[in-house]
Design a protein around this motif. Structure first.
Motif, PDB file in Angstrom:
ATOM      1  N   GLY A 215       0.786  -1.220   0.000  1.00  0.00           N
ATOM      2  CA  GLY A 215       0.000   0.000   0.000  1.00  0.00           C
ATOM      3  C   GLY A 215       0.821   1.273   0.000  1.00  0.00           C
ATOM      4  N   SER A 216       1.955   1.290   0.710  1.00  0.00           N
ATOM      5  CA  SER A 216       2.778   2.496   0.803  1.00  0.00           C
ATOM      6  C   SER A 216       3.422   2.872  -0.521  1.00  0.00           C
ATOM      7  CB  SER A 216       3.868   2.292   1.853  1.00  0.00           C
ATOM      8  OG  SER A 216       4.687   1.190   1.514  1.00  0.00           O
ATOM      9  N   MET A 217       3.478   1.937  -1.463  1.00  0.00           N
ATOM     10  CA  MET A 217       4.150   2.169  -2.737  1.00  0.00           C
ATOM     11  C   MET A 217       3.176   2.502  -3.859  1.00  0.00           C
ATOM     12  SD  MET A 217       7.320   1.798  -1.962  1.00  0.00           S
ATOM     13  CE  MET A 217       8.013   1.819  -3.603  1.00  0.00           C
ATOM     14  N   ALA A 218       1.914   2.778  -3.523  1.00  0.00           N
ATOM     15  CA  ALA A 218       0.868   2.913  -4.536  1.00  0.00           C
ATOM     16  C   ALA A 218       1.185   3.920  -5.641  1.00  0.00           C
ATOM     17  CB  ALA A 218      -0.464   3.257  -3.862  1.00  0.00           C
ATOM     18  N   PRO A 219       1.562   5.171  -5.352  1.00  0.00           N
ATOM     19  CA  PRO A 219       1.867   6.089  -6.451  1.00  0.00           C
ATOM     20  C   PRO A 219       3.028   5.610  -7.324  1.00  0.00           C
ATOM     21  CG  PRO A 219       1.552   7.302  -4.402  1.00  0.00           C
ATOM     22  CD  PRO A 219       1.630   5.854  -4.043  1.00  0.00           C
ATOM     23  N   SER A 220       4.018   4.961  -6.708  1.00  0.00           N
ATOM     24  CA  SER A 220       5.150   4.438  -7.477  1.00  0.00           C
ATOM     25  C   SER A 220       4.695   3.381  -8.474  1.00  0.00           C
ATOM     26  CB  SER A 220       6.194   3.835  -6.528  1.00  0.00           C
ATOM     27  OG  SER A 220       6.688   4.803  -5.629  1.00  0.00           O
ATOM     28  N   VAL A 221       3.720   2.568  -8.088  1.00  0.00           N
ATOM     29  CA  VAL A 221       3.181   1.546  -8.990  1.00  0.00           C
ATOM     30  C   VAL A 221       2.555   2.203 -10.224  1.00  0.00           C
ATOM     31  CG1 VAL A 221       1.445  -0.271  -9.239  1.00  0.00           C
ATOM     32  CG2 VAL A 221       2.800  -0.126  -7.140  1.00  0.00           C
ATOM     33  N   VAL A 222       1.838   3.294 -10.019  1.00  0.00           N
ATOM     34  CA  VAL A 222       1.178   3.982 -11.136  1.00  0.00           C
ATOM     35  C   VAL A 222       2.223   4.499 -12.115  1.00  0.00           C
ATOM     36  CG1 VAL A 222      -0.333   5.886 -11.805  1.00  0.00           C
ATOM     37  CG2 VAL A 222      -0.789   4.605  -9.693  1.00  0.00           C
ATOM     38  N   TYR A 223       3.210   5.229 -11.614  1.00  0.00           N
ATOM     39  CA  TYR A 223       4.234   5.795 -12.507  1.00  0.00           C
ATOM     40  C   TYR A 223       5.051   4.702 -13.183  1.00  0.00           C
ATOM     41  CZ  TYR A 223       3.474  10.559 -10.773  1.00  0.00           C
ATOM     42  OH  TYR A 223       2.935  11.776 -10.484  1.00  0.00           O
ATOM     43  N   ALA A 224       5.430   3.673 -12.427  1.00  0.00           N
ATOM     44  CA  ALA A 224       6.250   2.601 -12.993  1.00  0.00           C
ATOM     45  C   ALA A 224       5.517   1.875 -14.110  1.00  0.00           C
ATOM     46  CB  ALA A 224       6.659   1.620 -11.897  1.00  0.00           C
ATOM     47  N   SER A 225       4.210   1.700 -13.975  1.00  0.00           N
ATOM     48  CA  SER A 225       3.429   1.016 -15.008  1.00  0.00           C
ATOM     49  C   SER A 225       3.416   1.814 -16.305  1.00  0.00           C
ATOM     50  CB  SER A 225       2.002   0.787 -14.513  1.00  0.00           C
ATOM     51  OG  SER A 225       1.987  -0.054 -13.377  1.00  0.00           O
ATOM     52  N   VAL A 226       3.313   3.127 -16.188  1.00  0.00           N
ATOM     53  CA  VAL A 226       3.344   3.977 -17.386  1.00  0.00           C
ATOM     54  C   VAL A 226       4.708   3.889 -18.058  1.00  0.00           C
ATOM     55  CG1 VAL A 226       3.213   6.355 -18.224  1.00  0.00           C
ATOM     56  CG2 VAL A 226       1.573   5.538 -16.526  1.00  0.00           C
ATOM     57  N   LEU A 327       9.120   6.113  -6.480  1.00  0.00           N
ATOM     58  CA  LEU A 327       9.081   6.731  -7.799  1.00  0.00           C
ATOM     59  C   LEU A 327       7.826   7.609  -7.841  1.00  0.00           C
ATOM     60  CD1 LEU A 327      10.185   7.051 -10.673  1.00  0.00           C
ATOM     61  CD2 LEU A 327       8.899   5.000 -11.329  1.00  0.00           C
ATOM     62  N   ASP A 328       7.888   8.722  -7.137  1.00  0.00           N
ATOM     63  CA  ASP A 328       6.757   9.643  -7.110  1.00  0.00           C
ATOM     64  C   ASP A 328       7.242  11.027  -6.716  1.00  0.00           C
ATOM     65  OD1 ASP A 328       6.876   9.867  -4.282  1.00  0.00           O
ATOM     66  OD2 ASP A 328       5.645   8.093  -4.035  1.00  0.00           O
ATOM     67  N   THR A 354      12.047  11.151  -8.632  1.00  0.00           N
ATOM     68  CA  THR A 354      10.781  11.686  -9.125  1.00  0.00           C
ATOM     69  C   THR A 354      10.524  11.181 -10.541  1.00  0.00           C
ATOM     70  OG1 THR A 354      11.796  13.673 -10.073  1.00  0.00           O
ATOM     71  CG2 THR A 354      11.100  13.785  -7.749  1.00  0.00           C
ATOM     72  N   PRO A 355       9.278  11.145 -10.979  1.00  0.00           N
ATOM     73  CA  PRO A 355       8.981  10.698 -12.349  1.00  0.00           C
ATOM     74  C   PRO A 355       9.683  11.533 -13.417  1.00  0.00           C
ATOM     75  CG  PRO A 355       6.983  10.726 -11.027  1.00  0.00           C
ATOM     76  CD  PRO A 355       8.049  11.367 -10.192  1.00  0.00           C
TER      77      PRO A 355
END
Length: 385
Positions: A215-226, A327-328, A354-355
């Motif tokens: 859960g703590s890595m949620a924004p990083s998952v979004v950016y990494a997927s892109v 990664l956010d 950062t992204p």
């Protein structure tokens, strides 16, 4: 300028900041100010304060979402929505399609929707995908072009072949590199240095993104997927994406669509980095040509000693290991300092990124630049061994 503000305007601004408390003098507010005051009060004042709060009423929340979009800029709306989710527990409201249509899409909202994916009713899923796609497309417009340019440019510079076969020779660059060897009597150039294109039919670099989906890595998952989806469009690299919590899921077959990648994740749960590293070891066939990016806060819930041994084995085999603690855009994350120091001692750069800087990072990695020096040059503070 501050000295141009009238006393009445100063009083109005302080009233908007501090709210109305018992014993304070009354301040006359306009219609728009009262609406903004109600919206702020509903979110930031306790039930005993000046506002009644949002309660558990979907119509109230929907109305409030509409109000804040009307009276505040988009950047402020996103902050208020995030605060509402955290302070008032409105996740359940997002399971209604009508509510999703009222929110301002952003990375944090996507992370929340992905965490609710498994409990989301069917009537909401299509709307949720639309919201997620809006955010993904916005991120792609912002990040895809510089990322693609940085990676392809570094590949071109890093893979010049100095011992090319005849059909691999880049004649234009070879001629330029040998102009000083022009022989007037023969009216020709003696090519002491031959420059060729990279080998055809084989990727020049293998990139493995291993993403912690706790859960703590949620924004990083979004950016990494892109970023993973963009990498998948570059034929000169082979890209694989693995996400993990206590289980490991290989999402590489979904890379054609980053939205599919995101909905293939399952945010939340525990963390077993050791199991993820073990799976990724099986994916690596060319260690010295592989860039392995572990995106994790390094809080290990599995076998920590075995995780460290696997990490050391990857580095010893020649794999270029990079650890991104986040990664956010949120700055310095919370992370396991002991494990971060261990990775750094292995020679694996370990820092948050950062992204906007990620394209430069990958370009530097492909060129095999000193990533510690690169991080220092761009103002990133890395973990010390």
């Amino acid at each position: 300028m501050a000295h141009d503000i009238t006393p009445q305007e100063q009083t109005r601004r302080w009233r908007m900041v501090l709210g109305s408390e018992p014993g304070q003098p009354e301040v006359s507010l306009g219609v728009d100010d009262l609406a903004m005051d109600r919206a702020l009060s509903a979110l930031y004042n306790p039930p005993s304060g000046r506002g009644a709060g949002l309660g558990a009423s979907a119509p109230n929340v929907s109305r409030w979402l509409g109000d804040i979009r009307q009276y505040f800029p988009s950047s402020v709306v996103q902050v208020m929505q995030k605060d509402a989710l955290e302070r008032l527990g409105l996740e359940q409201m997002l399971l209604e399609p009508e509510m999703l249509k009222a929110v301002e899409p952003d990375v944090h909202l996507v992370a929340t929707l992905l965490s609710l994916n498994k409990v989301m009713p069917n009537k909401t899923k299509e709307t949720a995908r639309m919201v997620v796609r809006q955010v993904v497309e916005k991120l792609e417009r912002r990040l895809a072009s510089p990322f693609r340019q940085a990676v392809t440019g570094s590949l071109n510079r890093a893979t010049r072949n100095r011992r090319p076969r005849h059909h691999e020779i880049d004649w234009l660059r070879t001629i330029r590199a040998n102009l000083r060897h022009y022989q007037p009597e023969y009216r020709t150039i003696i090519p002491e240095t031959r420059i060729g294109f990279g080998r055809k039919g084989q990727s020049l670099r293998d990139i493995v993104l291993c993403i912690d989906q706790s859960g703590s890595m949620a924004p990083s998952v979004v950016y990494a997927s892109v970023f993973a989806a963009v990498l998948a469009t570059i034929k000169a690299v082979s890209t694989q994406v693995v996400v993990f919590d206590t289980a490991v899921i290989d999402l590489t077959p979904l890379l054609a669509d980053p939205v599919d990648v995101l909905f293939g994740t399952q945010l939340g749960g525990g963390t077993d980095i050791n199991r993820a590293l073990g799976y990724c070891q099986g994916l690596i066939s060319r260690p010295t040509d592989t860039i392995f990016v572990l995106i994790s806060d390094l809080y290990e819930g599995g076998n920590n000693n075995e995780m460290r041994r696997r990490a050391a084995a990857l580095v010893a085999a020649g794999v270029q290991v990079i650890v991104l603690l986040a990664l956010d855009d949120n700055g310095a994350p919370s992370y396991d300092h002991a494990n971060a120091a261990y990775f750094a001692a292995l020679g694996a750069p370990c820092f948050a990124c950062t992204p906007d800087l990620f394209p430069e990072l990958m370009a530097a990695a492909i060129k095999r630049s000193d990533l510690g020096q690169w991080a220092a040059e761009v103002g990133i503070v890395g973990v010390k061994p």
